[in-house]
Design a protein around this motif. Sequence first.
Motif, short mmCIF file in Angstrom:
data_model
loop_
_atom_site.label_atom_id
_atom_site.label_comp_id
_atom_site.label_asym_id
_atom_site.label_seq_id
_atom_site.Cartn_x
_atom_site.Cartn_y
_atom_site.Cartn_z
N GLU A 74 0.83 -1.20 0.00
CA GLU A 74 0.00 0.00 0.00
C GLU A 74 0.88 1.26 0.00
O GLU A 74 0.57 2.24 -0.67
N GLN A 75 1.96 1.23 0.75
CA GLN A 75 2.86 2.38 0.83
C GLN A 75 3.60 2.57 -0.50
O GLN A 75 3.80 3.70 -0.95
N MET A 77 2.54 1.70 -3.48
CA MET A 77 1.59 2.14 -4.50
C MET A 77 1.18 3.60 -4.34
O MET A 77 0.61 4.19 -5.26
N LEU A 78 1.52 4.22 -3.22
CA LEU A 78 1.23 5.65 -3.06
C LEU A 78 1.99 6.48 -4.09
O LEU A 78 1.56 7.57 -4.47
N GLU A 83 -2.33 2.16 -10.66
CA GLU A 83 -1.99 0.79 -10.23
C GLU A 83 -3.19 -0.12 -10.48
O GLU A 83 -4.32 0.32 -10.57
N GLY A 86 -2.20 -4.43 -7.38
CA GLY A 86 -0.96 -4.36 -6.64
C GLY A 86 0.28 -4.21 -7.52
O GLY A 86 1.39 -4.48 -7.08
#
Length: 95
Positions: A74-75, A77-78, A83, A86
């Motif tokens: 999640e971090q 993909m910031l 995206e 994933g």
Amino acid sequence: MSITVKDVEHVADLARLELSEEEKSVYTTQLNAILKYAEQLNGLDTGDVEPTSHAVPLSNVMREDVVKPSLPIEQVMLNAPDEEDGQFKVPAVLE
């Protein structure tokens, strides 16, 4: 071996340089001085000198691999502009 003005003109032509007659003369003199200096190496006895690829010993300075946890997806993909599932989504480059 010596460099002539014709040699300097040829190299200047290959390099697409426009040289004045004075510059051609200066470069011819300078290149001949360099070659004369380099010819001094022919007088050295290098029979006992072992061939090398480097003048000083080199060794790779590598650290040991250390297993560390990676960032949470999640971090990561910031930073992604887009995206999907994933993964970074980028424009297609092939049709």
